[in-house]
Design an enzyme around this catalytic site. Structure first.
Site, PDB file in Angstrom:
ATOM      1  N   ARG A  76       0.784  -1.128  -0.068  1.00 35.85           N
ATOM      2  CA  ARG A  76      -0.053  -0.069   0.011  1.00 35.85           C
ATOM      3  C   ARG A  76       1.018   1.218  -0.273  1.00 35.85           C
ATOM      4  O   ARG A  76       1.805   1.088   0.547  1.00 35.85           O
ATOM      5  CB  ARG A  76      -0.847   0.063   1.442  1.00 35.85           C
ATOM      6  CG  ARG A  76      -2.103  -1.091   1.297  1.00 35.85           C
ATOM      7  CD  ARG A  76      -3.091  -0.492   0.342  1.00 35.85           C
ATOM      8  NE  ARG A  76      -4.588  -1.553   0.314  1.00 35.85           N
ATOM      9  CZ  ARG A  76      -4.363  -2.572  -0.405  1.00 35.85           C
ATOM     10  NH1 ARG A  76      -3.518  -2.728  -1.204  1.00 35.85           N
ATOM     11  NH2 ARG A  76      -5.740  -3.330  -0.173  1.00 35.85           N
ATOM     12  N   GLU A  86      -3.875   7.810  -4.648  1.00 33.49           N
ATOM     13  CA  GLU A  86      -3.890   7.140  -5.817  1.00 33.49           C
ATOM     14  C   GLU A  86      -5.289   7.927  -6.461  1.00 33.49           C
ATOM     15  O   GLU A  86      -6.153   7.981  -5.606  1.00 33.49           O
ATOM     16  CB  GLU A  86      -4.178   5.622  -5.799  1.00 33.49           C
ATOM     17  CG  GLU A  86      -2.963   4.973  -5.189  1.00 33.49           C
ATOM     18  CD  GLU A  86      -3.031   3.469  -4.835  1.00 33.49           C
ATOM     19  OE1 GLU A  86      -4.221   2.790  -5.280  1.00 33.49           O
ATOM     20  OE2 GLU A  86      -2.085   2.838  -4.368  1.00 33.49           O
ATOM     21  N   HIS A 146      -1.878   0.490  -9.746  1.00 28.94           N
ATOM     22  CA  HIS A 146      -2.436  -0.693  -8.363  1.00 28.94           C
ATOM     23  C   HIS A 146      -3.127  -1.734  -9.432  1.00 28.94           C
ATOM     24  O   HIS A 146      -4.419  -1.881  -9.121  1.00 28.94           O
ATOM     25  CB  HIS A 146      -3.426   0.048  -7.549  1.00 28.94           C
ATOM     26  CG  HIS A 146      -3.631  -0.500  -6.454  1.00 28.94           C
ATOM     27  ND1 HIS A 146      -4.061   0.210  -5.077  1.00 28.94           N
ATOM     28  CD2 HIS A 146      -3.828  -1.734  -6.067  1.00 28.94           C
ATOM     29  CE1 HIS A 146      -4.347  -0.658  -4.351  1.00 28.94           C
ATOM     30  NE2 HIS A 146      -3.931  -1.867  -4.740  1.00 28.94           N
TER      31      HIS A 146
HETATM   32  P1  NAP Z   1      -0.785 -11.568   4.634  1.00 33.19           P
HETATM   33  O1  NAP Z   1      -0.766 -13.041   4.146  1.00 33.19           O
HETATM   34  O2  NAP Z   1      -1.595 -11.272   5.888  1.00 33.19           O
HETATM   35  O3  NAP Z   1       0.653 -11.123   4.931  1.00 33.19           O
HETATM   36  C1  NAP Z   1       1.162  -9.920   5.528  1.00 33.19           C
HETATM   37  C2  NAP Z   1       2.512 -10.297   6.398  1.00 33.19           C
HETATM   38  O4  NAP Z   1       2.797  -8.913   6.620  1.00 33.19           O
HETATM   39  C3  NAP Z   1       1.994 -11.257   7.387  1.00 33.19           C
HETATM   40  O5  NAP Z   1       2.796 -12.265   7.165  1.00 33.19           O
HETATM   41  C4  NAP Z   1       2.596 -10.389   8.853  1.00 33.19           C
HETATM   42  O6  NAP Z   1       3.681 -10.907   9.431  1.00 33.19           O
HETATM   43  C5  NAP Z   1       3.467  -9.158   7.962  1.00 33.19           C
HETATM   44  N1  NAP Z   1       3.348  -8.008   8.890  1.00 33.19           N
HETATM   45  C6  NAP Z   1       2.142  -7.289   9.451  1.00 33.19           C
HETATM   46  N2  NAP Z   1       2.608  -6.211  10.221  1.00 33.19           N
HETATM   47  C7  NAP Z   1       3.931  -6.291  10.032  1.00 33.19           C
HETATM   48  C8  NAP Z   1       4.899  -5.459  10.712  1.00 33.19           C
HETATM   49  N3  NAP Z   1       4.505  -4.364  11.462  1.00 33.19           N
HETATM   50  N4  NAP Z   1       6.285  -5.714  10.289  1.00 33.19           N
HETATM   51  C9  NAP Z   1       6.598  -6.582   9.453  1.00 33.19           C
HETATM   52  N5  NAP Z   1       5.580  -7.509   9.133  1.00 33.19           N
HETATM   53  C10 NAP Z   1       4.329  -7.396   9.222  1.00 33.19           C
HETATM   54  O7  NAP Z   1      -1.167 -10.712   3.374  1.00 33.19           O
HETATM   55  P2  NAP Z   1      -0.834 -10.821   1.894  1.00 33.19           P
HETATM   56  O8  NAP Z   1      -1.869 -11.530   1.224  1.00 33.19           O
HETATM   57  O9  NAP Z   1       0.548 -11.241   1.730  1.00 33.19           O
HETATM   58  O10 NAP Z   1      -1.131  -9.115   1.421  1.00 33.19           O
HETATM   59  C11 NAP Z   1      -0.167  -8.225   2.062  1.00 33.19           C
HETATM   60  C12 NAP Z   1      -0.551  -6.809   1.604  1.00 33.19           C
HETATM   61  O11 NAP Z   1      -0.490  -6.744   0.078  1.00 33.19           O
HETATM   62  C13 NAP Z   1      -2.236  -6.493   1.715  1.00 33.19           C
HETATM   63  O12 NAP Z   1      -2.527  -6.231   3.085  1.00 33.19           O
HETATM   64  C14 NAP Z   1      -2.585  -5.649   0.727  1.00 33.19           C
HETATM   65  O13 NAP Z   1      -2.590  -4.287   1.268  1.00 33.19           O
HETATM   66  C15 NAP Z   1      -1.249  -5.690  -0.315  1.00 33.19           C
HETATM   67  N6  NAP Z   1      -1.723  -6.315  -1.700  1.00 33.19           N
HETATM   68  C16 NAP Z   1      -1.794  -5.207  -2.755  1.00 33.19           C
HETATM   69  C17 NAP Z   1      -2.079  -5.675  -4.066  1.00 33.19           C
HETATM   70  C18 NAP Z   1      -2.061  -4.738  -5.096  1.00 33.19           C
HETATM   71  O14 NAP Z   1      -3.198  -4.874  -5.917  1.00 33.19           O
HETATM   72  N7  NAP Z   1      -0.899  -3.890  -5.372  1.00 33.19           N
HETATM   73  C19 NAP Z   1      -2.660  -7.031  -4.086  1.00 33.19           C
HETATM   74  C20 NAP Z   1      -2.794  -7.753  -3.114  1.00 33.19           C
HETATM   75  C21 NAP Z   1      -2.428  -7.313  -1.666  1.00 33.19           C
HETATM   76  P3  NAP Z   1       3.356 -12.145  10.313  1.00 33.19           P
HETATM   77  O15 NAP Z   1       3.082 -13.264   9.427  1.00 33.19           O
HETATM   78  O16 NAP Z   1       4.843 -12.171  10.948  1.00 33.19           O
HETATM   79  O17 NAP Z   1       2.161 -11.672  11.613  1.00 33.19           O
END
Ligand code: NAP
Length: 327
Positions: free
Chosen positions: A237, A266, A285
């Site tokens: 994000r 955005e 995005h």
């Molecule tokens: P996810 O499986 O929930 O993974 C997010 C990871 O971030 C978790 O493993 C968590 O760590 C880690 N995290 C949370 N807070 C943190 C912190 N303060 N410091 C370090 N690590 C931290 O989510 P995901 O599916 O991978 O997606 C991640 C993000 O990508 C989404 O929330 C979204 O905002 C973004 N996204 C963007 C697009 C786009 O179109 N550009 C598409 C999809 C997703 P732990 O496992 O250690 O708790």
């Protein structure tokens, strides 16, 4: 049966699923998201809201929607709605985890490669007639093969990016809140505190959600810790990066380049200094934007709505109302 408001036209079978379940569906037909006052009015009349990441659902809108039982976000991120406030009002908030991880990782990889190897700059130059000859010194990039990749946030998408890196024989470091010993063993990953990851990585790819904790996770101090030759990739994000600090880091040469699928705000205004850097790649995005994945995301949002309007918990809740609304 309920009334569902969908904030944009969506691909796939989502609409059919909702109507087959007996719900009345109103889809916003604009190319742009509904303005806030319209969104508020639509939610006030709906039993279920089908939203995207660009629909900012305020607590006031929720409070003014007496029949609303669910905000089903067609995204894995849900920083556009406050799930705790919604739970307090008995409203479910849901997301679409997992299904977009590989597609988003593909895009992170495309951005990383594009920035490393001047794909966009080369295309731009070629179209402008700049291709005069093969040049020993033109468009010299950096190797991805064998380089060190730092993954910040090792969740579903971070892991999918790490798996791609193994094919490039990269050394992969990660920073996450929790250690992941199984993935360390499986993929040869090494955990690092953020400052060490930044100092050692040739590429830094961000994959955390946007939360109070991660807002401006990357700011002046973090860019100073990176190698001057390093490239930042952001498909998480825009708010995870302090964009003014990024612009300064690019200006001063604290880092070598950036590839951004997400920005603040955005769309990124056309007068943003980011457009002035030849070593910056910007996409609108679109990291989850494959037809198959966007269709599946929409279907998952519909399935969450159908479950809640049937009186059962949703399949992918991100909050847990103690007293979900029944009527
Ligand atoms: P996810 O499986 O929930 O993974 C997010 C990871 O971030 C978790 O493993 C968590 O760590 C880690 N995290 C949370 N807070 C943190 C912190 N303060 N410091 C370090 N690590 C931290 O989510 P995901 O599916 O991978 O997606 C991640 C993000 O990508 C989404 O929330 C979204 O905002 C973004 N996204 C963007 C697009 C786009 O179109 N550009 C598409 C999809 C997703 P732990 O496992 O250690 O708790």
């Amino acid at each position: 049966m309920g009334h569902v408001f969908i904030s944009r036209a969506v691909p796939g079978r989502a609409l059919d699923l909702l109507t087959a379940a007996g719900h009345s569906v109103e889809t916003w037909s604009g190319d742009l998201p509904p303005p806030p006052e319209t969104l508020g009015a639509k939610l006030a009349a709906a039993h279920a809201a089908f939203t995207t990441v660009v629909d900012f659902v305020s607590t006031g809108m929720l409070a003014a929607a007496p029949r609303l039982k669910i905000v089903a976000n067609m995204a894995v991120g849900y920083d556009n709605v406050d799930p705790v406030a919604a739970a307090g009002m008995g409203i479910w908030v849901t997301n679409t985890p997992g299904v977009l991880a590989e597609t988003t990782a593909d895009m992170a990889w495309a951005l990383l490669m594009a920035a490393a190897r001047n794909v966009v700059a080369g295309d731009r130059d070629t179209r402008a007639g700049g291709w005069q000859t093969w040049s020993p010194t033109g468009f010299l990039g950096v190797d991805v093969f064998g380089a060190t990749l730092g993954i910040v946030g090792l969740g579903e998408i971070g892991e999918a990016v790490a798996r791609r890196a193994t094919g490039f024989k990269m050394r992969v470091l990660y920073h996450s809140r929790t250690h992941k010993p199984a993935l360390e063993a499986d993929l040869g990953l090494e955990h690092r505190p953020l400052s060490e990851l930044l100092a050692e990585s040739d590429f830094v790819s961000l994959h955390t959600p946007l939360t109070a904790e991660t807002r401006h996770l990357m700011s002046t101090g973090q860019f100073a810790a990176m190698k001057p030759s390093a490239i930042l990739v952001n498909t998480s994000r825009g708010g995870v990066v302090d964009q003014d600090a990024l612009i300064e880091a690019l200006r001063s040469g604290a880092i070598a380049g950036a590839a951004l699928d997400v920005t603040t705000p955005e769309p990124l205004p056309l007068d943003s200094p980011l457009y002035g850097f030849p070593n910056v790649v910007i996409t609108p995005h679109i990291a989850s934007a494959s037809l198959a994945t966007r269709s599946r995301m929409a279907e998952m949002a519909a399935e969450n709505i159908i479950a809640v309007l049937k009186g059962t918990p949703p399949i992918h809740p991100v909050n847990h109302p103690a007293n979900p609304r029944q009527t």
